[in-house]
Design a protein around this motif. Structure first.
Motif, mmCIF file in Angstrom:
data_model
loop_
_atom_site.group_PDB
_atom_site.id
_atom_site.type_symbol
_atom_site.label_atom_id
_atom_site.label_comp_id
_atom_site.label_asym_id
_atom_site.label_seq_id
_atom_site.Cartn_x
_atom_site.Cartn_y
_atom_site.Cartn_z
ATOM 1 N N MET A 91 0.821 -1.194 0.000
ATOM 2 C CA MET A 91 0.000 0.000 0.000
ATOM 3 C C MET A 91 0.862 1.253 0.000
ATOM 4 O O MET A 91 1.942 1.281 0.587
ATOM 5 C CB MET A 91 -0.936 0.004 1.213
ATOM 6 C CG MET A 91 -1.873 -1.200 1.268
ATOM 7 S SD MET A 91 -2.862 -1.393 -0.232
ATOM 8 C CE MET A 91 -3.928 0.039 -0.097
ATOM 9 N N GLY A 92 0.365 2.294 -0.647
ATOM 10 C CA GLY A 92 1.084 3.560 -0.705
ATOM 11 C C GLY A 92 0.864 4.245 -2.036
ATOM 12 O O GLY A 92 0.304 3.658 -2.974
ATOM 13 N N PRO A 93 1.295 5.490 -2.167
ATOM 14 C CA PRO A 93 1.064 6.277 -3.384
ATOM 15 C C PRO A 93 2.064 5.960 -4.485
ATOM 16 O O PRO A 93 2.815 6.830 -4.946
ATOM 17 C CB PRO A 93 1.208 7.720 -2.876
ATOM 18 C CG PRO A 93 2.224 7.616 -1.787
ATOM 19 C CD PRO A 93 1.982 6.281 -1.118
ATOM 20 N N PHE A 94 2.107 4.692 -4.915
ATOM 21 C CA PHE A 94 3.094 4.290 -5.910
ATOM 22 C C PHE A 94 2.536 4.461 -7.323
ATOM 23 O O PHE A 94 1.347 4.252 -7.563
ATOM 24 C CB PHE A 94 3.490 2.828 -5.692
ATOM 25 C CG PHE A 94 3.997 2.536 -4.309
ATOM 26 C CD1 PHE A 94 5.204 3.078 -3.891
ATOM 27 C CD2 PHE A 94 3.266 1.752 -3.436
ATOM 28 C CE1 PHE A 94 5.679 2.826 -2.612
ATOM 29 C CE2 PHE A 94 3.728 1.495 -2.156
ATOM 30 C CZ PHE A 94 4.940 2.036 -1.739
ATOM 31 N N PRO A 95 3.385 4.803 -8.297
ATOM 32 C CA PRO A 95 2.918 4.910 -9.692
ATOM 33 C C PRO A 95 2.607 3.529 -10.247
ATOM 34 O O PRO A 95 3.104 2.517 -9.736
ATOM 35 C CB PRO A 95 4.116 5.553 -10.411
ATOM 36 C CG PRO A 95 5.299 5.161 -9.578
ATOM 37 C CD PRO A 95 4.815 5.132 -8.163
ATOM 38 N N PRO A 96 1.782 3.455 -11.285
ATOM 39 C CA PRO A 96 1.462 2.140 -11.864
ATOM 40 C C PRO A 96 2.692 1.496 -12.482
ATOM 41 O O PRO A 96 3.606 2.181 -12.966
ATOM 42 C CB PRO A 96 0.409 2.473 -12.927
ATOM 43 C CG PRO A 96 0.606 3.922 -13.230
ATOM 44 C CD PRO A 96 1.088 4.551 -11.969
ATOM 45 N N ALA A 97 2.715 0.169 -12.453
ATOM 46 C CA ALA A 97 3.861 -0.559 -13.008
ATOM 47 C C ALA A 97 3.928 -0.341 -14.517
ATOM 48 O O ALA A 97 2.897 -0.324 -15.198
ATOM 49 C CB ALA A 97 3.720 -2.042 -12.692
ATOM 50 N N PRO A 98 5.114 -0.161 -15.067
ATOM 51 C CA PRO A 98 5.241 0.013 -16.519
ATOM 52 C C PRO A 98 5.012 -1.303 -17.257
ATOM 53 O O PRO A 98 5.058 -2.378 -16.668
ATOM 54 C CB PRO A 98 6.682 0.506 -16.676
ATOM 55 C CG PRO A 98 7.405 -0.095 -15.508
ATOM 56 C CD PRO A 98 6.416 -0.114 -14.374
ATOM 57 N N GLY A 99 4.785 -1.192 -18.560
ATOM 58 C CA GLY A 99 4.662 -2.383 -19.386
ATOM 59 C C GLY A 99 3.249 -2.901 -19.473
ATOM 60 O O GLY A 99 2.313 -2.346 -18.885
ATOM 61 N N PRO A 100 3.057 -4.001 -20.218
ATOM 62 C CA PRO A 100 1.713 -4.565 -20.422
ATOM 63 C C PRO A 100 1.153 -5.139 -19.125
ATOM 64 O O PRO A 100 1.888 -5.488 -18.204
ATOM 65 C CB PRO A 100 1.951 -5.653 -21.465
ATOM 66 C CG PRO A 100 3.389 -6.046 -21.293
ATOM 67 C CD PRO A 100 4.103 -4.783 -20.899
ATOM 68 N N ALA A 101 -0.169 -5.224 -19.058
ATOM 69 C CA ALA A 101 -0.843 -5.767 -17.878
ATOM 70 C C ALA A 101 -2.056 -6.564 -18.326
ATOM 71 O O ALA A 101 -2.637 -6.310 -19.389
ATOM 72 C CB ALA A 101 -1.268 -4.639 -16.942
ATOM 73 N N ASP A 102 -2.448 -7.534 -17.513
ATOM 74 C CA ASP A 102 -3.638 -8.328 -17.814
ATOM 75 C C ASP A 102 -4.926 -7.580 -17.457
ATOM 76 O O ASP A 102 -5.958 -7.779 -18.083
ATOM 77 C CB ASP A 102 -3.599 -9.660 -17.053
ATOM 78 C CG ASP A 102 -2.494 -10.565 -17.561
ATOM 79 O OD1 ASP A 102 -2.388 -10.734 -18.799
ATOM 80 O OD2 ASP A 102 -1.725 -11.082 -16.738
ATOM 81 N N PHE A 103 -4.864 -6.746 -16.430
ATOM 82 C CA PHE A 103 -6.005 -5.898 -16.099
ATOM 83 C C PHE A 103 -5.491 -4.687 -15.337
ATOM 84 O O PHE A 103 -4.367 -4.673 -14.824
ATOM 85 C CB PHE A 103 -7.080 -6.657 -15.300
ATOM 86 C CG PHE A 103 -6.638 -7.141 -13.939
ATOM 87 C CD1 PHE A 103 -6.890 -6.390 -12.797
ATOM 88 C CD2 PHE A 103 -5.993 -8.364 -13.796
ATOM 89 C CE1 PHE A 103 -6.497 -6.835 -11.543
ATOM 90 C CE2 PHE A 103 -5.604 -8.826 -12.540
ATOM 91 C CZ PHE A 103 -5.849 -8.057 -11.416
ATOM 92 N N GLU A 104 -6.343 -3.658 -15.286
ATOM 93 C CA GLU A 104 -5.962 -2.382 -14.681
ATOM 94 C C GLU A 104 -7.143 -1.861 -13.881
ATOM 95 O O GLU A 104 -8.300 -2.020 -14.280
ATOM 96 C CB GLU A 104 -5.588 -1.390 -15.789
ATOM 97 C CG GLU A 104 -5.226 -0.003 -15.330
ATOM 98 C CD GLU A 104 -4.952 0.915 -16.516
ATOM 99 O OE1 GLU A 104 -3.843 0.838 -17.092
ATOM 100 O OE2 GLU A 104 -5.867 1.687 -16.873
ATOM 101 N N PHE A 105 -6.856 -1.242 -12.754
ATOM 102 C CA PHE A 105 -7.954 -0.711 -11.948
ATOM 103 C C PHE A 105 -7.477 0.486 -11.140
ATOM 104 O O PHE A 105 -6.281 0.636 -10.849
ATOM 105 C CB PHE A 105 -8.529 -1.776 -11.012
ATOM 106 C CG PHE A 105 -7.558 -2.367 -10.037
ATOM 107 C CD1 PHE A 105 -7.512 -1.947 -8.711
ATOM 108 C CD2 PHE A 105 -6.692 -3.375 -10.427
ATOM 109 C CE1 PHE A 105 -6.618 -2.499 -7.809
ATOM 110 C CE2 PHE A 105 -5.797 -3.949 -9.539
ATOM 111 C CZ PHE A 105 -5.757 -3.502 -8.226
#
Length: 303
Positions: A91-105
């Motif tokens: 948990m925390g204010p981290f940026p989204p992981a780079p690269g392709p993803a199977d789903f996003e929310f």
């Protein structure tokens, strides 16, 4: 009490906590969220995926919303896997992981001392699927939140957008599951005598209620009333009465500048010291510190 009034009370309650949101991209198998003190929601921006918990898994598609009413453990995954097969999210204010993803929310949360009573009375996980024709406001807000959470100046507007998404999602859930009528107060009950007692508690928290006087309001013998109330509400009458009084005290602390002694008399406590002790047991902080967490907003509820 109308559903819209209950939702308004809930929003005032969650505003005392810290709000945050972040965009999360995940590959298989997914992510698990530990239990936390507060409430939150997920908006699926790119699906599909599965909501997994200790109940049956639920398939989610793009645009669906999951309301986490009181911070229960749950997960989002590419397949309907057992919950504890998923890796724990940091948990925390981290940026989204780079690269392709199977789903996003998009994940939004209010961190609280304790989830409001209204939310604790709802199912722990609620799913909402906004339809373009029926729920254009909610769909627009989801788009705004997705853009606002990661854009410049997000801190200035994030809480307001989170509030609006939560309100609209709860309204839709009530429409889809409980109709449009008036609510007797959390939780909904069908027994007319128990409903009458709940209405008395909600409308007159200052009254010197006892199990005996509440059973009279319900038109039931005392023993039968206690048994039926506990079965319908999930708490004994005195425990529910105490919880509702303290909830009203929290509202008055947050929304008015009334002195603690006056608030005590309005919610059924003989002295401010008695209210302070009970309030600290329920919320984990004394009334003064609770009031200091938000600016005072004068309200017509103060008499």
């Amino acid at each position: 009490m109308a559903v819209v009034d209950l939702i308004s009370e809930m929003i005032r309650a969650v505003r005392v906590g810290g709000a945050g949101a972040r965009l999360i991209r995940k590959t298989a198998p997914g992510a698990r969220f530990a239990a936390f003190e507060g409430s939150g929601f997920h908006v699926i921006t790119t699906g599909p995926c599965w909501l997994v918990s200790h109940d049956e898994p639920v398939r989610l598609d793009t645009g669906d919303i999951v309301l986490v009413t009181s911070g229960g453990e749950h997960g989002l995954s590419t397949e309907p896997l057992p919950l504890h097969d998923l890796p724990l999210v940091e948990m925390g204010p981290f940026p989204p992981a780079p690269g392709p993803a199977d789903f996003e929310f998009l994940c939004g949360a209010y961190h609280l001392q304790r989830a409001p009573r209204y939310l604790r009375a709802l199912p722990g996980l609620i799913t909402v699927s906004p339809e373009p024709g029926r729920h254009p406001v909610l769909r627009s807000l989801v788009g705004l939140l997705t853009e606002d959470a990661t854009g410049p100046g997000a801190a200035a507007t994030l809480r307001a957008v989170l509030d609006l998404v939560l309100v609209q999602a709860l309204r839709q859930w009530h429409e889809d599951n409980q109709g449009h009528g008036d609510d007797q107060g959390p939780p909904r009950v069908t027994h007319p005598g128990i409903a009458a007692a709940l209405r008395e508690i909600h409308d007159k928290p200052h009254h010197r209620w006892s199990v005996g006087t509440l059973s009279e309001a319900a038109g039931l013998p005392r023993a039968a009333f206690s048994r039926l109330f506990t079965a319908a509400v999930g708490q004994a009458p005195t425990a529910y009465l105490t919880g509702w009084r303290l909830h009203r005290a929290a509202q008055l602390l947050r929304d008015t500048d009334a002195p603690l002694a006056r608030i005590a008399s309005q919610v059924g406590y003989s002295t401010e010291f008695a209210l302070s002790a009970a309030f600290r047991r329920e919320y984990g902080v004394p009334p003064g510190r609770f009031r200091d967490t938000v600016p005072v907003l004068p309200s017509p509820t103060a008499r």
